[in-house]
Design an enzyme around this catalytic site. Structure first.
Site, mmCIF file in Angstrom:
data_model
loop_
_atom_site.group_PDB
_atom_site.id
_atom_site.type_symbol
_atom_site.label_atom_id
_atom_site.label_comp_id
_atom_site.label_asym_id
_atom_site.label_seq_id
_atom_site.Cartn_x
_atom_site.Cartn_y
_atom_site.Cartn_z
ATOM 1 N N CYS B 125 53.922 117.981 16.050
ATOM 2 C CA CYS B 125 54.653 118.185 14.796
ATOM 3 C C CYS B 125 55.188 119.608 14.635
ATOM 4 O O CYS B 125 56.054 119.855 13.804
ATOM 5 C CB CYS B 125 53.761 117.848 13.608
ATOM 6 S SG CYS B 125 53.389 116.093 13.539
ATOM 7 N N HIS B 265 56.044 121.275 7.037
ATOM 8 C CA HIS B 265 56.030 119.967 7.692
ATOM 9 C C HIS B 265 55.736 118.941 6.604
ATOM 10 O O HIS B 265 54.869 119.157 5.757
ATOM 11 C CB HIS B 265 54.951 119.943 8.773
ATOM 12 C CG HIS B 265 54.760 118.585 9.379
ATOM 13 N ND1 HIS B 265 55.822 117.796 9.773
ATOM 14 C CD2 HIS B 265 53.642 117.868 9.638
ATOM 15 C CE1 HIS B 265 55.358 116.662 10.258
ATOM 16 N NE2 HIS B 265 54.041 116.680 10.188
ATOM 17 N N ASN B 294 57.324 111.260 7.047
ATOM 18 C CA ASN B 294 56.893 112.284 8.003
ATOM 19 C C ASN B 294 57.632 112.016 9.313
ATOM 20 O O ASN B 294 57.392 111.011 9.972
ATOM 21 C CB ASN B 294 55.368 112.172 8.160
ATOM 22 C CG ASN B 294 54.785 113.054 9.258
ATOM 23 O OD1 ASN B 294 55.468 113.448 10.192
ATOM 24 N ND2 ASN B 294 53.501 113.338 9.151
#
Lengths: 337, 337
Positions: B125, B265, B294
């Site tokens: 990520c 994030h 996400n």
């Protein structure tokens, strides 16, 4: 002698202070593969220059091999694992899709709560070359001081035995090194780095699966897409002219006699012979292809390991690391060791 | 928990001169997923903060999305593709095992014979954050002048619908940016970079398959190993203390009021709420979670894209990019935009 600059870069002071290697226990002979692929006796060595290679057994994961090589490199450098300030995985094959292999090696080294940052760099067979260059940049800006670079590749679990050209060539292995900023006046440096990308050759060396385009559980994914594919003649045709101009750039102003060792990717016998045609004396071209085959990104650092351990280079010597691989990609580094 | 010493780094002059984004056409609503996972109506939004997300259709590959985002970024920067001197793929998911995604994007952009070097950086990520830092180092040493960074992630093809916790959260998307050295006196810079690796949490967010340990064609590989797995509570427990000290390091000496925008994030609603508890005003915390879910590594750059396009930051403003992801890994950058 100061060399002319290429790609605008100044030398980046960097010193290799330790190296390590791990080769799988199991030796796979040509006899075994010639029987398996129904090839005539002696065919593999004649065709590829490989006499034997190592393939992992179930307990030798890519992360395990990488950590074994890393421990030797840390011991060799005489530093404690906790003194590393970056763990870089620079491999051509991932142990799993996520997390990246850097974090898995960190855990395997018993550093899984240390906070030491981890990352992965990937350019298939040239991952170590690309990773070493990233490391040199981090050291030059002062962002990092002591970096562990680990390259660990397993190809034996993705071979297509209906395509002997690649199945007989590839081996497994791992190597690691610890790099740090060279002290003032030391002279060790990454002098030059040059990389050429030729994405039009992406399908000439590929493993189409194991990603989001052809996921393993998708019934439309052909099982052979999960295996390594290589078109050797197509690669040779595409690289021929490009490699010559790549090498001219990387070695501009440098005579062949000034290079103490050439550490090439161990692609195949043809690629190693080509280096002699480029004027490097055979005795200076380091070779592990015969004993270990083509170990993807691990080939360059595991061959460099031998060159260092056998005392074939000394501080101040110029060393070339170079090769070509999937991408297609050509890349190299000129080091002052 | 001991953290590595803060990267006592000097600011690296770097300017974002263009950005782009590509979001898949197909909008996937909570109603659709609540029906599929047999969840009560409204459960997903309450639990995760996601109202809808985009999932790719067959013709939207990760490479296609990345190239679309890259073209917009290049147009925005007003430069020709051939003026880039590095293509960096910084994604959490690979399009295929090899070659790396950088070369595939190069080919998709029509640059497959240009020779422009390509590479991939991977920290799940946080791949964009890690990649942007690598780029800043290349610019600082003078090795590169104009770098295209592309982040493109597809998770919708590896979801485990028997584990709704992650299946309802993840979306697909891509973003790109072009960075260059900031001219003397400009002030734009990567001021700080900080990353913390916690490999002991490797199994808390993972996709065990699609690598050499559990290859797709191995009959011993359980099909569920080819799907994304997440233990949300385990992650929260492991990150709690570490994130606080990470943030203290990244923002040392900086008041919350000095930060014009926080681009986190988009892990989940819990993670975004936590940032308010750390003292950042809600209006400065950029959010795309509700509309896109996400998006793995693409979340940070696709959210940054909105912040820039909506004029929420101006030159000289301080911007924080940060997050946590698989690894486990915590990372962030303090930029002067």
């Amino acid at each position: 002698m100061p060399l002319p600059k290429i790609e605008n870069m100044a030398p980046l002071p960097m010193k290799i202070i330790g190296c390590g290697r791990y080769m799988p226990r199991r030796v796979v002979t040509n006899e075994e593969l010639e029987a398996r692929c129904e090839l005539p006796a002696g065919w593999i060595e004649t065709k590829t220059g490989v006499r034997e290679r190592r393939w992992v057994e179930r307990d030798e994961s890519s992360t395990f091999m990488g950590a074994m090589a890393a421990r030797e490199a840390l011991d060799d450098a005489g530093i404690a694992p906790a003194d590393i300030d970056l763990i870089m995985n620079a491999s051509g094959s991932p142990p799993r899709a996520l997390p990246d292999g850097g974090h898995l090696i960190q855990r395997e080294l018993g550093l899984g709560r240390s906070g030491i940052p981890c990352m992965t760099v990937h350019t298939t067979c040239l991952s170590f070359v690309t990773g070493l260059n990233v490391a040199a940049n981090f050291l030059a800006t002062g962002q990092r001081e002591t970096i562990l670079i680990v390259t660990s590749d397993i190809s034996s679990r993705s071979l297509d035995f209906s395509q002997p050209e690649s199945a007989i060539l590839l081996g497994d292995g791992a190597a690691a090194c610890v790099v740090t900023r060279a002290p003032e006046g030391d002279g060790s440096a990454l002098e030059r780095y040059h990389q050429v990308g030729l994405g039009d050759g992406a399908d000439l060396t590929t493993l189409r699966g194991m990603g989001t385009t052809w996921p393993p559980n998708d019934p439309d994914t052909p099982p052979e897409y999960n295996l390594f594919y290589m078109d050797g003649l197509g690669i040779a045709a595409m690289l021929r002219g490009a490699f010559t101009s790549f090498l001219e750039t990387l070695t501009a102003g440098l005579s062949r006699a000034d290079v103490a060792a050439v550490v090439p990717h161990q692609a195949n016998a043809y690629a190693l012979r080509a280096l002699r045609r480029y004027g490097f004396p055979e005795g200076r071209i380091a070779k592990t292809l015969d004993r270990f085959g083509n170990c993807v990104a691990a080939s360059i650092p595991l061959t460099l390991y031998e060159v260092i351990r056998e005392g074939r280079i000394s501080q101040g010597d110029r060393v070339l690391l170079l090769g070509a691989g999937a991408g297609l990609c050509i890349g190299g580094i000129l080091l002052t060791y």
